[in-house]
Design an enzyme around this catalytic site. Structure first.
Site, short mmCIF file in Angstrom:
data_model
loop_
_atom_site.label_atom_id
_atom_site.label_comp_id
_atom_site.label_asym_id
_atom_site.label_seq_id
_atom_site.Cartn_x
_atom_site.Cartn_y
_atom_site.Cartn_z
N SER A 104 34.22 41.75 39.56
CA SER A 104 35.02 42.52 38.60
C SER A 104 35.93 41.61 37.78
O SER A 104 36.15 41.84 36.59
CB SER A 104 35.87 43.58 39.32
OG SER A 104 35.02 44.51 39.95
N CYS B 22 38.79 45.33 48.42
CA CYS B 22 37.81 45.68 47.37
C CYS B 22 36.40 45.78 47.92
O CYS B 22 35.85 46.86 48.05
CB CYS B 22 37.86 44.72 46.18
SG CYS B 22 36.59 45.08 44.95
N HIS C 167 33.67 40.08 35.18
CA HIS C 167 33.36 40.99 34.06
C HIS C 167 34.43 40.92 32.97
O HIS C 167 34.13 41.12 31.80
CB HIS C 167 33.26 42.43 34.55
CG HIS C 167 31.95 42.78 35.20
ND1 HIS C 167 30.74 42.60 34.59
CD2 HIS C 167 31.68 43.30 36.42
CE1 HIS C 167 29.77 43.00 35.39
NE2 HIS C 167 30.31 43.42 36.52
N CYS D 149 35.88 38.08 43.00
CA CYS D 149 35.02 39.26 42.88
C CYS D 149 34.36 39.32 41.50
O CYS D 149 34.91 38.83 40.52
CB CYS D 149 35.87 40.51 43.11
SG CYS D 149 35.00 42.08 42.95
N HIS E 116 42.31 41.21 42.16
CA HIS E 116 42.59 42.59 42.55
C HIS E 116 42.22 42.86 44.01
O HIS E 116 42.32 43.98 44.48
CB HIS E 116 41.79 43.55 41.65
CG HIS E 116 40.31 43.31 41.78
ND1 HIS E 116 39.67 42.26 41.16
CD2 HIS E 116 39.38 43.94 42.51
CE1 HIS E 116 38.41 42.25 41.49
NE2 HIS E 116 38.19 43.26 42.32
ZN LIG Z 1 36.52 43.61 43.33
#
Ligand SMILES: [Zn+2]
Ligand SMILES: [Zn+2]
Length: 364
Positions: free
Chosen positions: A40, A165, A43, A38, A59
């Site tokens: 995220s 997610c 990041h 993902c 996650h």
């Molecule tokens: Zn995610």
């Protein structure tokens, strides 16, 4: 126990052998079966979100409960579970109001440690943090039991993982947060893992016009597969003009920014009709700011809101999304365009950041 660890920003993940303690009070150990790759995680890897390292990333995942600590009541050994990256204490005012995404029950301990402040994984005796208290790029995860939700056992592992997610965030933004009504016009900015789920959330809600916008033609082709009625390549077309042309000159009833950038957030506000609703979904870098015209907000009675994790309640909505998937009301098969072995994890991030996959999932 092997886990993918970020030791420094702008470095690939390293799969390392870590020591793992068993679950303490209110915690479980889960054998991870599948984990999505993902933005995220990216990041954190590229320093957009400065967090303390070393950290096990990941996650968006699912697995089997293999061990219970004392006083765990929500799951049993052998249960199939999806991880939630937000805690759910069940007692704070937000949990009591059903806004579990905003749970304030554990604000006194860091979000990368267990509720007693300690770590469950170590490397040569030094603590290693777990992203969102889970860190699912890991053969086994020890985490608070409130961050796993039991789901039906016929749900494929790869589907279960991404419900945790991107599906929850994208579909939830439409049906739980914005509550898009049948016949509405919807603009979706960005057609990655979250944006494509906003598109299919809009189809699920019965939106009349679903306009998808991206910079890559292959992403726009995906968007049509998920229910977009019109697509705009923002690199070559005037997005604002096209949206107005497609909506009787007014703009869209809803615009979802699935990216989280300065230009995309502004576009979401500019592209909605008077009385419209701009929804910020994608999580921006900590340094992002944007400028909007307050005048058009006032005269146009425009609404701007943010939604985190699709404003879902994991204990309710993971099961809802699993049922919708098994009934073929949402399409997760086409979303998972690649699977990887655990050792291919950095290739997964390379393909994600070059826009070559809808969603890639690691299968353990
Ligand atoms: Zn995610
Ligand atoms: Zn709470």
């Amino acid at each position: 126990m092997r886990a993918a660890v970020l030791t420094a920003v702008n470095k690939p993940l390293e799969i390392l052998d870590l020591e793992q303690e068993g679950p303490k009070v209110g915690e479980v150990r889960v054998e991870v079966k599948a984990a999505g790759v993902c933005m995220s995680d990216w990041h954190i890897m590229n320093g957009d979100w400065p967090l303390p390292l070393p950290m096990v990333l990941g996650h968006e995942a699912a697995g089997v409960v293999v061990e219970l600590g004392p006083e765990v009541h929500n799951v049993r050994k052998g249960d199939h579970v999806i991880f939630s990256f937000r805690p759910h204490c069940g007692r704070c005012s937000y949990c009591s109001k059903g806004r579990t995404v905003l749970c304030s029950g554990h604000n006194d301990t860091p979000r990368w440690r267990m509720h007693d402040g300690s770590a469950r994984v170590t490397l040569n005796g030094e603590p290693v943090n777990q992203m969102a208290r889970i860190g699912t790029f890991s053969e086994h995860v020890v985490c608070p039991a409130e961050q796993v939700v039991k789901v039906r056992e016929d749900l494929p592992w790869t589907h279960a993982a991404i419900i945790g997610c991107s599906v929850a965030t994208g579909v939830g933004a439409v049906v739980r947060h914005a509550e898009v009504e049948a016949g509405a016009s919807v603009l979706v900015i960005g057609c990655g893992g979250v944006g494509l789920n906003v598109v299919q959330g809009a189809r699920l809600a019965g939106a009349g016009t679903i306009i998808a916008c991206d910079l890559l033609d292959n992403k726009l082709a995906y968007a049509r597969e998920f229910g977009a009625t019109h697509t705009i390549n923002a690199k070559t077309e005037d997005t604002l003009k096209r949206v107005r042309d497609l909506t009787g000159g007014f703009g869209a009833d809803y615009a979802f920014d699935a990216i989280g950038g300065e230009a995309t957030a502004k576009l979401a506000v500019d592209a909605i009709a008077p009385g419209g609703h701009a929804v910020l979904v994608g999580i921006p870098a900590a340094s992002t700011t944007t400028s909007i015209s307050p005048l058009q907000i006032v005269y146009g009675e425009k609404k701007i809101t943010g939604t985190y994790y699709g404003s879902i309640r994991p204990t309710v909505d993971f099961g809802v999304l699993a049922d919708l998937d098994m009934a073929k009301r949402i399409n997760l098969d086409s979303l998972i365009s690649r699977t990887y072995t655990f050792d291919e994890i950095n290739e997964g991030f390379r393909l994600l950041t070059s826009g070559q996959v809808a969603r890639g999932v690691i299968v353990f």
